[in-house]
Design a protein around this motif. Sequence first.
Motif, PDB file in Angstrom:
ATOM      1  N   LEU A  45      34.174 -20.381 -91.234  1.00 22.32           N
ATOM      2  CA  LEU A  45      33.345 -19.697 -91.264  1.00 22.32           C
ATOM      3  C   LEU A  45      32.789 -18.923 -92.656  1.00 22.32           C
ATOM      4  CD1 LEU A  45      34.945 -16.761 -89.227  1.00 22.32           C
ATOM      5  CD2 LEU A  45      33.096 -18.227 -88.388  1.00 22.32           C
ATOM      6  N   GLY A  46      33.356 -20.035 -93.716  1.00 23.26           N
ATOM      7  CA  GLY A  46      32.875 -20.002 -95.065  1.00 23.26           C
ATOM      8  C   GLY A  46      33.491 -18.803 -95.807  1.00 23.26           C
ATOM      9  N   ILE A  47      34.485 -18.022 -95.196  1.00 21.07           N
ATOM     10  CA  ILE A  47      35.433 -16.847 -95.737  1.00 21.07           C
ATOM     11  C   ILE A  47      36.395 -17.351 -96.712  1.00 21.07           C
ATOM     12  CG2 ILE A  47      36.662 -14.938 -95.092  1.00 21.07           C
ATOM     13  CD1 ILE A  47      35.055 -14.802 -92.538  1.00 21.07           C
TER      14      ILE A  47
ATOM     15  N   ALA B 154      50.745 -10.236 -87.345  1.00 24.16           N
ATOM     16  CA  ALA B 154      49.487  -9.559 -87.926  1.00 24.16           C
ATOM     17  C   ALA B 154      49.057 -10.527 -89.373  1.00 24.16           C
ATOM     18  CB  ALA B 154      49.776  -8.173 -88.547  1.00 24.16           C
ATOM     19  N   ALA B 155      47.880 -10.834 -88.990  1.00 26.32           N
ATOM     20  CA  ALA B 155      47.259 -11.439 -90.162  1.00 26.32           C
ATOM     21  C   ALA B 155      46.379 -10.374 -90.869  1.00 26.32           C
ATOM     22  CB  ALA B 155      46.204 -12.661 -89.654  1.00 26.32           C
ATOM     23  N   LEU B 156      46.664  -9.952 -92.031  1.00 23.25           N
ATOM     24  CA  LEU B 156      45.887  -9.104 -92.749  1.00 23.25           C
ATOM     25  C   LEU B 156      44.810  -9.913 -93.824  1.00 23.25           C
ATOM     26  CD1 LEU B 156      48.954  -6.694 -93.799  1.00 23.25           C
ATOM     27  CD2 LEU B 156      47.486  -6.632 -91.751  1.00 23.25           C
ATOM     28  N   LEU B 157      43.713  -9.907 -93.514  1.00 26.45           N
ATOM     29  CA  LEU B 157      42.714 -10.604 -94.111  1.00 26.45           C
ATOM     30  C   LEU B 157      42.010  -9.882 -95.353  1.00 26.45           C
ATOM     31  CD1 LEU B 157      41.123 -12.208 -90.938  1.00 26.45           C
ATOM     32  CD2 LEU B 157      42.908 -13.023 -92.216  1.00 26.45           C
ATOM     33  N   ARG B 158      41.916 -10.485 -96.576  1.00 28.03           N
ATOM     34  CA  ARG B 158      41.280  -9.742 -97.718  1.00 28.03           C
ATOM     35  C   ARG B 158      39.591 -10.043 -97.580  1.00 28.03           C
ATOM     36  NH1 ARG B 158      42.615  -8.317-103.098  1.00 28.03           N
ATOM     37  NH2 ARG B 158      41.096  -8.771-104.516  1.00 28.03           N
ATOM     38  N   GLY B 159      39.145  -9.049 -98.142  1.00 29.17           N
ATOM     39  CA  GLY B 159      37.863  -9.048 -98.209  1.00 29.17           C
ATOM     40  C   GLY B 159      36.968  -9.434 -97.046  1.00 29.17           C
ATOM     41  N   ILE B 160      37.280  -8.593 -96.006  1.00 28.56           N
ATOM     42  CA  ILE B 160      36.449  -8.810 -94.643  1.00 28.56           C
ATOM     43  C   ILE B 160      35.657  -7.530 -94.677  1.00 28.56           C
ATOM     44  CG2 ILE B 160      36.436  -8.704 -92.352  1.00 28.56           C
ATOM     45  CD1 ILE B 160      37.453 -11.473 -93.640  1.00 28.56           C
ATOM     46  N   ALA B 161      34.373  -7.783 -94.566  1.00 26.59           N
ATOM     47  CA  ALA B 161      33.420  -6.696 -94.467  1.00 26.59           C
ATOM     48  C   ALA B 161      32.735  -6.546 -92.888  1.00 26.59           C
ATOM     49  CB  ALA B 161      32.271  -6.483 -95.467  1.00 26.59           C
ATOM     50  N   PRO B 162      32.710  -5.621 -92.308  1.00 26.44           N
ATOM     51  CA  PRO B 162      32.248  -5.615 -90.939  1.00 26.44           C
ATOM     52  C   PRO B 162      30.644  -6.067 -90.902  1.00 26.44           C
ATOM     53  CG  PRO B 162      33.364  -3.738 -91.265  1.00 26.44           C
ATOM     54  CD  PRO B 162      33.351  -4.389 -92.674  1.00 26.44           C
TER      55      PRO B 162
ATOM     56  N   ILE C  34      46.991 -10.013-102.242  1.00 28.66           N
ATOM     57  CA  ILE C  34      47.212  -8.388-102.044  1.00 28.66           C
ATOM     58  C   ILE C  34      46.373  -8.030-100.991  1.00 28.66           C
ATOM     59  CG2 ILE C  34      48.423  -8.167-104.403  1.00 28.66           C
ATOM     60  CD1 ILE C  34      45.835  -6.349-105.046  1.00 28.66           C
ATOM     61  N   THR C  35      46.573  -7.186-100.225  1.00 31.10           N
ATOM     62  CA  THR C  35      45.627  -6.530 -99.454  1.00 31.10           C
ATOM     63  C   THR C  35      46.088  -5.259 -99.153  1.00 31.10           C
ATOM     64  OG1 THR C  35      43.962  -6.782 -97.491  1.00 31.10           O
ATOM     65  CG2 THR C  35      46.287  -7.254 -97.035  1.00 31.10           C
ATOM     66  N   THR C  36      45.166  -4.191 -99.038  1.00 29.71           N
ATOM     67  CA  THR C  36      45.797  -2.745 -98.977  1.00 29.71           C
ATOM     68  C   THR C  36      45.041  -2.385 -97.438  1.00 29.71           C
ATOM     69  OG1 THR C  36      45.564  -2.299-101.077  1.00 29.71           O
ATOM     70  CG2 THR C  36      45.444  -0.688 -99.927  1.00 29.71           C
ATOM     71  N   ARG C  37      45.947  -1.584 -96.904  1.00 30.37           N
ATOM     72  CA  ARG C  37      45.783  -1.030 -95.455  1.00 30.37           C
ATOM     73  C   ARG C  37      46.068   0.464 -95.407  1.00 30.37           C
ATOM     74  NH1 ARG C  37      43.587  -5.276 -95.548  1.00 30.37           N
ATOM     75  NH2 ARG C  37      43.456  -6.720 -93.896  1.00 30.37           N
ATOM     76  N   THR C  38      45.291   1.257 -94.903  1.00 30.90           N
ATOM     77  CA  THR C  38      45.818   2.748 -94.870  1.00 30.90           C
ATOM     78  C   THR C  38      46.879   2.731 -93.992  1.00 30.90           C
ATOM     79  OG1 THR C  38      44.402   3.514 -92.906  1.00 30.90           O
ATOM     80  CG2 THR C  38      43.182   3.621 -95.180  1.00 30.90           C
ATOM     81  N   TRP C  39      47.731   3.805 -94.012  1.00 33.36           N
ATOM     82  CA  TRP C  39      49.068   4.024 -92.997  1.00 33.36           C
ATOM     83  C   TRP C  39      48.511   4.346 -91.682  1.00 33.36           C
ATOM     84  CZ3 TRP C  39      53.514   2.697 -93.680  1.00 33.36           C
ATOM     85  CH2 TRP C  39      54.574   3.021 -93.228  1.00 33.36           C
ATOM     86  N   LEU C  40      47.483   4.798 -91.476  1.00 40.74           N
ATOM     87  CA  LEU C  40      47.020   4.922 -90.206  1.00 40.74           C
ATOM     88  C   LEU C  40      46.596   3.576 -89.447  1.00 40.74           C
ATOM     89  CD1 LEU C  40      44.431   7.959 -90.292  1.00 40.74           C
ATOM     90  CD2 LEU C  40      46.598   7.952 -89.467  1.00 40.74           C
ATOM     91  N   THR C  41      46.105   2.645 -90.276  1.00 39.98           N
ATOM     92  CA  THR C  41      45.898   1.426 -89.723  1.00 39.98           C
ATOM     93  C   THR C  41      47.123   0.525 -89.476  1.00 39.98           C
ATOM     94  OG1 THR C  41      43.763   1.176 -91.098  1.00 39.98           O
ATOM     95  CG2 THR C  41      44.659  -0.948 -90.344  1.00 39.98           C
ATOM     96  N   VAL C  42      48.041   0.496 -90.442  1.00 34.14           N
ATOM     97  CA  VAL C  42      49.371   0.021 -90.035  1.00 34.14           C
ATOM     98  C   VAL C  42      50.006   0.595 -88.820  1.00 34.14           C
ATOM     99  CG1 VAL C  42      51.766  -0.043 -91.137  1.00 34.14           C
ATOM    100  CG2 VAL C  42      49.995  -0.044 -92.642  1.00 34.14           C
ATOM    101  N   GLN C  43      49.789   1.893 -88.571  1.00 30.37           N
ATOM    102  CA  GLN C  43      50.378   2.540 -87.315  1.00 30.37           C
ATOM    103  C   GLN C  43      49.472   1.783 -86.099  1.00 30.37           C
ATOM    104  OE1 GLN C  43      49.611   6.564 -88.411  1.00 30.37           O
ATOM    105  NE2 GLN C  43      51.841   6.969 -88.787  1.00 30.37           N
ATOM    106  N   ARG C  44      48.265   1.766 -86.181  1.00 31.32           N
ATOM    107  CA  ARG C  44      47.536   0.984 -85.461  1.00 31.32           C
ATOM    108  C   ARG C  44      47.921  -0.487 -85.064  1.00 31.32           C
ATOM    109  NH1 ARG C  44      42.420   3.778 -87.805  1.00 31.32           N
ATOM    110  NH2 ARG C  44      42.033   5.808 -86.349  1.00 31.32           N
ATOM    111  N   ILE C  45      47.995  -0.958 -86.063  1.00 36.96           N
ATOM    112  CA  ILE C  45      48.299  -2.513 -85.671  1.00 36.96           C
ATOM    113  C   ILE C  45      49.929  -2.541 -85.305  1.00 36.96           C
ATOM    114  CG2 ILE C  45      49.465  -4.618 -87.191  1.00 36.96           C
ATOM    115  CD1 ILE C  45      47.236  -3.906 -89.370  1.00 36.96           C
ATOM    116  N   VAL C  46      50.754  -2.013 -85.439  1.00 35.11           N
ATOM    117  CA  VAL C  46      52.052  -1.837 -84.686  1.00 35.11           C
ATOM    118  C   VAL C  46      51.922  -1.492 -83.184  1.00 35.11           C
ATOM    119  CG1 VAL C  46      54.396  -0.957 -84.813  1.00 35.11           C
ATOM    120  CG2 VAL C  46      53.495  -1.519 -86.864  1.00 35.11           C
TER     121      VAL C  46
END
Length: 182
Positions: free
Chosen positions: A72-74, A9-17, A166-178
Amino acid sequence: MTPPDEAYAALLRGIAPSGKNMSNAHLRGVFEGLGFERVSSVLASGNILFRAPAQDVPGLEASIEEALRSRLGIGGGTIIRTLGEMQGLLDRDPFAGLTHGPGTYLTATFLKAPLDVEPPTDPHPLTRIIGYDAAARAVLAVTDNSVPGTTGNWMAWLEKTHGRDITTRTWLTVQRIVAKLA
């Protein structure tokens, strides 16, 4: 002999949809261009899942960051966790008995490097630190976010201590990733 594939899982920081070049399709395209297999995304906040031969995670993070920057310039950070690390975090159930909601907003802040200082015990009156999971390199917290501005001091401490790594995810997102990685 080729090393066996690992699920990452790549957890990217600073991504805005809504950000230019930050759509899941653009992000997946970068990962596919790097030769990764079974590339997918979870939500629209920078969670890219993929399979690749097992390899050095810091090197993998650096190559992904360079590709995101050049294609992408990100310029945000990339934190990688394996399926095993993420599944282990879920299995340890740090939020046992708690339900994610406005009064109990459950978060995991993933760090590139291991935590080398103790997190504050009371970063804000409405934030409670559950602890640090060393195996997943994640600080776990519960915040009452029903009041605006409740995470300010906590997030400021994290950024001051660890910068952009660092990057923060909700617990629900962690569950979805797994669930999607498995």
